[in-house]
Scaffold this motif. Structure first.
Motif, short mmCIF file in Angstrom:
data_model
loop_
_atom_site.label_atom_id
_atom_site.label_comp_id
_atom_site.label_asym_id
_atom_site.label_seq_id
_atom_site.Cartn_x
_atom_site.Cartn_y
_atom_site.Cartn_z
N GLY A 67 0.81 -1.21 0.00
CA GLY A 67 0.00 0.00 0.00
C GLY A 67 0.85 1.26 0.00
N ASP A 68 0.20 2.38 -0.22
CA ASP A 68 0.90 3.68 -0.21
C ASP A 68 1.54 3.95 1.15
N ASP A 69 0.98 3.33 2.21
CA ASP A 69 1.53 3.51 3.56
C ASP A 69 2.62 2.49 3.87
N GLY A 70 2.96 1.63 2.89
CA GLY A 70 3.99 0.62 3.07
C GLY A 70 3.50 -0.69 3.65
N LYS A 71 2.24 -0.73 4.08
CA LYS A 71 1.71 -1.96 4.67
C LYS A 71 1.34 -2.96 3.59
N LEU A 72 1.37 -4.25 3.98
CA LEU A 72 1.10 -5.34 3.05
C LEU A 72 -0.35 -5.79 3.14
N GLU A 73 -0.91 -6.16 2.00
CA GLU A 73 -2.24 -6.77 1.92
C GLU A 73 -2.08 -8.10 1.20
N PHE A 74 -2.44 -9.21 1.87
CA PHE A 74 -2.32 -10.53 1.27
C PHE A 74 -3.25 -10.64 0.07
N ILE A 75 -2.73 -11.15 -1.05
CA ILE A 75 -3.53 -11.35 -2.26
C ILE A 75 -3.86 -12.82 -2.44
N ARG A 76 -2.82 -13.67 -2.51
CA ARG A 76 -3.04 -15.11 -2.64
C ARG A 76 -1.74 -15.86 -2.49
N LYS A 77 -1.86 -17.18 -2.25
CA LYS A 77 -0.68 -18.05 -2.18
C LYS A 77 -0.77 -19.05 -3.32
N TYR A 78 0.35 -19.23 -4.01
CA TYR A 78 0.47 -20.24 -5.05
C TYR A 78 1.26 -21.41 -4.47
N ASP A 79 0.62 -22.56 -4.25
CA ASP A 79 1.33 -23.72 -3.76
C ASP A 79 2.23 -24.26 -4.86
N VAL A 80 3.42 -24.72 -4.47
CA VAL A 80 4.38 -25.28 -5.42
C VAL A 80 4.76 -26.68 -4.95
N ASP A 81 4.57 -27.67 -5.82
CA ASP A 81 4.95 -29.04 -5.49
C ASP A 81 6.45 -29.19 -5.73
N VAL A 82 7.21 -29.29 -4.66
CA VAL A 82 8.67 -29.42 -4.78
C VAL A 82 9.13 -30.86 -4.59
N GLY A 83 8.18 -31.79 -4.42
CA GLY A 83 8.53 -33.19 -4.22
C GLY A 83 9.41 -33.35 -3.00
N ASN A 84 10.51 -34.05 -3.14
CA ASN A 84 11.45 -34.26 -2.04
C ASN A 84 12.54 -33.21 -2.00
N SER A 85 12.41 -32.16 -2.78
CA SER A 85 13.40 -31.09 -2.85
C SER A 85 12.87 -29.85 -2.14
N SER A 86 13.55 -28.75 -2.35
CA SER A 86 13.07 -27.46 -1.83
C SER A 86 13.39 -26.37 -2.84
N MET A 87 12.65 -25.28 -2.75
CA MET A 87 13.00 -24.11 -3.56
C MET A 87 14.15 -23.42 -2.83
N PHE A 88 15.22 -23.15 -3.53
CA PHE A 88 16.39 -22.53 -2.91
C PHE A 88 16.32 -21.01 -3.01
N TRP A 89 15.78 -20.48 -4.10
CA TRP A 89 15.80 -19.04 -4.36
C TRP A 89 14.62 -18.69 -5.23
N MET A 90 14.13 -17.47 -5.09
CA MET A 90 13.04 -16.95 -5.88
C MET A 90 13.36 -15.50 -6.22
N GLY A 91 13.13 -15.10 -7.45
CA GLY A 91 13.40 -13.72 -7.85
C GLY A 91 12.33 -13.22 -8.80
N MET A 92 12.53 -12.01 -9.28
CA MET A 92 11.60 -11.40 -10.25
C MET A 92 12.42 -10.78 -11.37
N VAL A 93 11.80 -10.67 -12.51
CA VAL A 93 12.44 -10.00 -13.64
C VAL A 93 11.56 -8.82 -14.06
N GLU A 94 12.19 -7.81 -14.59
CA GLU A 94 11.45 -6.65 -15.08
C GLU A 94 11.20 -6.84 -16.57
N LEU A 95 9.95 -6.68 -16.97
CA LEU A 95 9.61 -6.83 -18.41
C LEU A 95 9.65 -5.50 -19.10
#
Length: 95
Positions: A67-95
Motif C-alpha cells: 500500500g501507499d503507507d507501506g503496509k502489506l495486503e495478502f492477495i493469494r498463495k500459489y502452492d508449489v509441489d517441490v517433491g522431495n526437494s526445496s526451492m532454494f531461491w526466488m526472484g523477479m524479472v522486469e519486463l
C-alpha cells in the motif's frame, strides 16, 4: 512477516505491521520493480499439527500488495509441489 517504517531524519525504524505469510519458513522475498508487490517464497512443505490431526503446509509463493503507507495486503498463495526437494531461491524479472 514484519513491516517497518524508517524515520527519514534519524534513520530509526519502528514496526508498523505484522502479517502472516501463509506458509512456513519464508526463506526469501522480493519486491517488484514498481514497488507495488511483494512475493515471499516458502522453500519446503512442512507437516504441522492442526488440532488432533496433521496437515501439510505446502511450499509456495505468497503474493502481497504494498500500500501507499507501506503496509502489506495478502492477495493469494500459489502452492508449489517441490517433491522431495526445496526451492532454494526466488526472484523477479522486469519486463
Amino acid at each position: 512477516m514484519a513491516v517497518y517504517a524508517i524515520d527519514e531524519k534519524t534513520g530509526e525504524s519502528s514496526p508498523i505491521q505484522h502479517i502472516e505469510s501463509r506458509g512456513v519458513h519464508p526463506r526469501t522475498f522480493r519486491i517488484d520493480p514498481s514497488g507495488q508487490m511483494l512475493v515471499a517464497e516458502h522453500n519446503l512443505p512442512v507437516t504441522v499439527r492442526d488440532g488432533d490431526q496433521l496437515k501439510v503446509v505446502a511450499a509456495g509463493l505468497s503474493v502481497f500488495r504494498i500500500g501507499d503507507d507501506g503496509k502489506l495486503e495478502f492477495i493469494r498463495k500459489y502452492d508449489v509441489d517441490v517433491g522431495n526437494s526445496s526451492m532454494f531461491w526466488m526472484g523477479m524479472v522486469e519486463l
